[in-house]
Write a protein that holds these residues in place. Sequence first.
Motif, PDB file in Angstrom:
ATOM      1  N   ALA A 262     -36.191  53.829  39.252  1.00 36.78           N
ATOM      2  CA  ALA A 262     -36.868  54.044  37.977  1.00 36.78           C
ATOM      3  C   ALA A 262     -36.357  55.315  37.307  1.00 36.78           C
ATOM      4  CB  ALA A 262     -38.375  54.139  38.197  1.00 36.78           C
ATOM      5  N   THR A 263     -36.640  55.422  36.022  1.00 37.42           N
ATOM      6  CA  THR A 263     -36.315  56.630  35.271  1.00 37.42           C
ATOM      7  C   THR A 263     -37.002  57.835  35.910  1.00 37.42           C
ATOM      8  OG1 THR A 263     -36.171  55.323  33.245  1.00 37.42           O
ATOM      9  CG2 THR A 263     -36.436  57.695  32.977  1.00 37.42           C
ATOM     10  N   ASN A 264     -36.292  58.942  35.984  1.00 30.87           N
ATOM     11  CA  ASN A 264     -36.858  60.179  36.521  1.00 30.87           C
ATOM     12  C   ASN A 264     -37.724  60.827  35.444  1.00 30.87           C
ATOM     13  OD1 ASN A 264     -37.419  62.464  37.980  1.00 30.87           O
ATOM     14  ND2 ASN A 264     -35.395  63.369  37.759  1.00 30.87           N
ATOM     15  N   THR A 265     -38.985  60.458  35.445  1.00 34.55           N
ATOM     16  CA  THR A 265     -39.898  60.916  34.402  1.00 34.55           C
ATOM     17  C   THR A 265     -41.301  61.077  34.976  1.00 34.55           C
ATOM     18  OG1 THR A 265     -40.932  60.300  32.290  1.00 34.55           O
ATOM     19  CG2 THR A 265     -40.289  58.499  33.710  1.00 34.55           C
ATOM     20  N   SER A 266     -42.109  61.920  34.336  1.00 38.54           N
ATOM     21  CA  SER A 266     -43.506  62.066  34.747  1.00 38.54           C
ATOM     22  C   SER A 266     -44.391  61.010  34.092  1.00 38.54           C
ATOM     23  CB  SER A 266     -44.010  63.472  34.383  1.00 38.54           C
ATOM     24  OG  SER A 266     -43.870  63.677  32.985  1.00 38.54           O
ATOM     25  N   ASN A 267     -43.801  60.180  33.255  1.00 42.50           N
ATOM     26  CA  ASN A 267     -44.546  59.125  32.563  1.00 42.50           C
ATOM     27  C   ASN A 267     -44.748  57.942  33.518  1.00 42.50           C
ATOM     28  OD1 ASN A 267     -45.449  56.999  30.988  1.00 42.50           O
ATOM     29  ND2 ASN A 267     -44.130  57.478  29.253  1.00 42.50           N
ATOM     30  N   GLU A 268     -45.896  57.908  34.165  1.00 39.65           N
ATOM     31  CA  GLU A 268     -46.143  56.895  35.192  1.00 39.65           C
ATOM     32  C   GLU A 268     -46.184  55.486  34.620  1.00 39.65           C
ATOM     33  OE1 GLU A 268     -49.441  57.742  37.724  1.00 39.65           O
ATOM     34  OE2 GLU A 268     -48.546  59.604  38.492  1.00 39.65           O
ATOM     35  N   SER A 269     -46.616  55.352  33.386  1.00 36.95           N
ATOM     36  CA  SER A 269     -46.680  54.014  32.801  1.00 36.95           C
ATOM     37  C   SER A 269     -45.280  53.438  32.601  1.00 36.95           C
ATOM     38  CB  SER A 269     -47.459  54.021  31.484  1.00 36.95           C
ATOM     39  OG  SER A 269     -46.821  54.835  30.528  1.00 36.95           O
ATOM     40  N   GLN A 270     -44.331  54.310  32.290  1.00 36.11           N
ATOM     41  CA  GLN A 270     -42.945  53.850  32.150  1.00 36.11           C
ATOM     42  C   GLN A 270     -42.381  53.422  33.500  1.00 36.11           C
ATOM     43  OE1 GLN A 270     -40.215  56.483  30.113  1.00 36.11           O
ATOM     44  NE2 GLN A 270     -38.434  55.324  30.788  1.00 36.11           N
ATOM     45  N   VAL A 271     -42.624  54.237  34.521  1.00 36.23           N
ATOM     46  CA  VAL A 271     -42.158  53.899  35.874  1.00 36.23           C
ATOM     47  C   VAL A 271     -42.775  52.575  36.323  1.00 36.23           C
ATOM     48  CG1 VAL A 271     -42.201  54.632  38.298  1.00 36.23           C
ATOM     49  CG2 VAL A 271     -41.750  56.310  36.492  1.00 36.23           C
ATOM     50  N   LYS A 272     -44.060  52.421  36.093  1.00 36.55           N
ATOM     51  CA  LYS A 272     -44.780  51.187  36.451  1.00 36.55           C
ATOM     52  C   LYS A 272     -44.151  49.979  35.748  1.00 36.55           C
ATOM     53  CE  LYS A 272     -49.529  49.352  36.499  1.00 36.55           C
ATOM     54  NZ  LYS A 272     -49.286  48.045  35.876  1.00 36.55           N
ATOM     55  N   LYS A 273     -43.866  50.144  34.469  1.00 39.64           N
ATOM     56  CA  LYS A 273     -43.267  49.056  33.691  1.00 39.64           C
ATOM     57  C   LYS A 273     -41.892  48.667  34.241  1.00 39.64           C
ATOM     58  CE  LYS A 273     -41.450  48.312  29.022  1.00 39.64           C
ATOM     59  NZ  LYS A 273     -41.162  48.986  27.755  1.00 39.64           N
ATOM     60  N   GLU A 274     -41.092  49.670  34.610  1.00 40.26           N
ATOM     61  CA  GLU A 274     -39.756  49.388  35.141  1.00 40.26           C
ATOM     62  C   GLU A 274     -39.827  48.669  36.483  1.00 40.26           C
ATOM     63  OE1 GLU A 274     -37.660  53.157  32.804  1.00 40.26           O
ATOM     64  OE2 GLU A 274     -37.960  53.280  34.975  1.00 40.26           O
ATOM     65  N   PHE A 275     -40.707  49.129  37.364  1.00 36.37           N
ATOM     66  CA  PHE A 275     -40.873  48.470  38.661  1.00 36.37           C
ATOM     67  C   PHE A 275     -41.433  47.053  38.495  1.00 36.37           C
ATOM     68  CE2 PHE A 275     -41.351  52.779  41.029  1.00 36.37           C
ATOM     69  CZ  PHE A 275     -39.988  52.832  41.251  1.00 36.37           C
ATOM     70  N   ALA A 276     -42.413  46.895  37.612  1.00 36.46           N
ATOM     71  CA  ALA A 276     -43.008  45.575  37.378  1.00 36.46           C
ATOM     72  C   ALA A 276     -41.960  44.612  36.820  1.00 36.46           C
ATOM     73  CB  ALA A 276     -44.186  45.696  36.409  1.00 36.46           C
ATOM     74  N   GLY A 277     -41.081  45.127  35.953  1.00 37.96           N
ATOM     75  CA  GLY A 277     -40.016  44.296  35.399  1.00 37.96           C
ATOM     76  C   GLY A 277     -39.053  43.811  36.468  1.00 37.96           C
ATOM     77  N   LEU A 278     -38.712  44.705  37.402  1.00 40.27           N
ATOM     78  CA  LEU A 278     -37.810  44.324  38.492  1.00 40.27           C
ATOM     79  C   LEU A 278     -38.469  43.288  39.400  1.00 40.27           C
ATOM     80  CD1 LEU A 278     -35.106  44.677  39.904  1.00 40.27           C
ATOM     81  CD2 LEU A 278     -36.074  46.593  41.176  1.00 40.27           C
ATOM     82  N   LYS A 279     -39.743  43.483  39.693  1.00 40.22           N
ATOM     83  CA  LYS A 279     -40.452  42.512  40.541  1.00 40.22           C
ATOM     84  C   LYS A 279     -40.503  41.145  39.859  1.00 40.22           C
ATOM     85  CE  LYS A 279     -43.050  41.428  44.145  1.00 40.22           C
ATOM     86  NZ  LYS A 279     -43.669  40.150  43.897  1.00 40.22           N
ATOM     87  N   SER A 280     -40.732  41.127  38.567  1.00 41.28           N
ATOM     88  CA  SER A 280     -40.780  39.870  37.826  1.00 41.28           C
ATOM     89  C   SER A 280     -39.423  39.154  37.874  1.00 41.28           C
ATOM     90  CB  SER A 280     -41.183  40.148  36.374  1.00 41.28           C
ATOM     91  OG  SER A 280     -41.107  38.980  35.604  1.00 41.28           O
ATOM     92  N   PHE A 281     -38.353  39.927  37.700  1.00 42.71           N
ATOM     93  CA  PHE A 281     -37.007  39.347  37.760  1.00 42.71           C
ATOM     94  C   PHE A 281     -36.714  38.816  39.158  1.00 42.71           C
ATOM     95  CE2 PHE A 281     -32.323  40.060  38.325  1.00 42.71           C
ATOM     96  CZ  PHE A 281     -31.910  39.000  37.525  1.00 42.71           C
ATOM     97  N   TYR A 282     -37.120  39.568  40.165  1.00 50.42           N
ATOM     98  CA  TYR A 282     -36.960  39.152  41.565  1.00 50.42           C
ATOM     99  C   TYR A 282     -37.610  37.791  41.790  1.00 50.42           C
ATOM    100  CZ  TYR A 282     -38.076  39.241  46.616  1.00 50.42           C
ATOM    101  OH  TYR A 282     -38.241  38.924  47.942  1.00 50.42           O
ATOM    102  N   GLU A 283     -38.852  37.645  41.330  1.00 47.79           N
ATOM    103  CA  GLU A 283     -39.579  36.387  41.525  1.00 47.79           C
ATOM    104  C   GLU A 283     -38.892  35.240  40.771  1.00 47.79           C
ATOM    105  OE1 GLU A 283     -41.732  35.914  43.696  1.00 47.79           O
ATOM    106  OE2 GLU A 283     -42.501  37.899  44.152  1.00 47.79           O
ATOM    107  N   THR A 284     -38.367  35.542  39.592  1.00 45.93           N
ATOM    108  CA  THR A 284     -37.695  34.512  38.794  1.00 45.93           C
ATOM    109  C   THR A 284     -36.468  33.964  39.503  1.00 45.93           C
ATOM    110  OG1 THR A 284     -38.435  35.475  36.702  1.00 45.93           O
ATOM    111  CG2 THR A 284     -36.492  34.058  36.612  1.00 45.93           C
ATOM    112  N   ILE A 285     -35.582  34.868  39.954  1.00 47.23           N
ATOM    113  CA  ILE A 285     -34.332  34.375  40.558  1.00 47.23           C
ATOM    114  C   ILE A 285     -34.566  33.842  41.975  1.00 47.23           C
ATOM    115  CG2 ILE A 285     -32.834  35.781  39.103  1.00 47.23           C
ATOM    116  CD1 ILE A 285     -32.412  37.675  41.494  1.00 47.23           C
ATOM    117  N   LYS A 286     -35.598  34.331  42.629  1.00 42.26           N
ATOM    118  CA  LYS A 286     -35.916  33.846  43.981  1.00 42.26           C
ATOM    119  C   LYS A 286     -36.243  32.350  43.951  1.00 42.26           C
ATOM    120  CE  LYS A 286     -39.261  34.686  47.727  1.00 42.26           C
ATOM    121  NZ  LYS A 286     -38.393  34.935  48.888  1.00 42.26           N
ATOM    122  N   THR A 287     -36.975  31.944  42.926  1.00 46.24           N
ATOM    123  CA  THR A 287     -37.364  30.535  42.835  1.00 46.24           C
ATOM    124  C   THR A 287     -36.309  29.680  42.134  1.00 46.24           C
ATOM    125  OG1 THR A 287     -38.596  31.050  40.825  1.00 46.24           O
ATOM    126  CG2 THR A 287     -39.835  31.035  42.867  1.00 46.24           C
TER     127      THR A 287
END
Length: 225
Positions: free
Chosen positions: A155-180
């Motif tokens: 994730a981006t090196n930032t103190s903005n936790e909502s941005q970090v959360k969004k980046e991690f959530a996006g990666l998890k969503s992509f993971y689930e998409t290509i996994k199936t």
Amino acid sequence: MSVVDQIQSINKELENTQAKLIAVSKTKPNELIIEAYEHGHRAFGENKVQELVDKASELPKDIEWHMIGHLQRNKVKYIAPFVHLIHGVDTIKLLKEINKEGRKNNRTIPCLLQVHIAEESTKFGFSEDEIEEFLKSGQLGEFEHVVIVGLMGMATNTSNESQVKKEFAGLKSFYETIKTKYSHPQFDLKEISMGMSGDYRIAVKEGSTIVRIGSTIFGARNYAK
């Protein structure tokens, strides 16, 4: 807190989650790794090939060594005989080199594809489109000595936790998409490596299965020669 106390504390946090701990031991002496090893920890991460090779030759053979840093193609041969998991595969050329060295060592080497999820241009990784294009192309059939077991993202090196959360959530969503969506013998998604000392709690909530934690366990890195 000692190294052992820190590892035990983090493992307690990770109980009842899907995540496991990689203790990032880069720049740290063997004595600290042995201390953790003697209390049952086996998974360690390094980001420099020479340091990884030196430690693997000197330390117990049942340690699981994770290559977590940016890996140059000309250095794959040094870790191919023993590396447990390569976290940062960021180009097809690198994947080809890992496959070549896997063949030479009669091994199938587990790899994670690194996805560029941060807003920082300094981070490495594929775009989601590049990974989809690769998976659609059928090229994976050429890689009999690698198996892609998951994705990695920083994730981006930032103190903005909502941005970090969004980046991690996006990666998890992509993971689930290509996994199936994709099925292949060399493509067996089980792991999503995201989260370091500063953001691993967010990563675990967003579905990380591997957290890479160094400074929280071992203290500040020592880059002095």
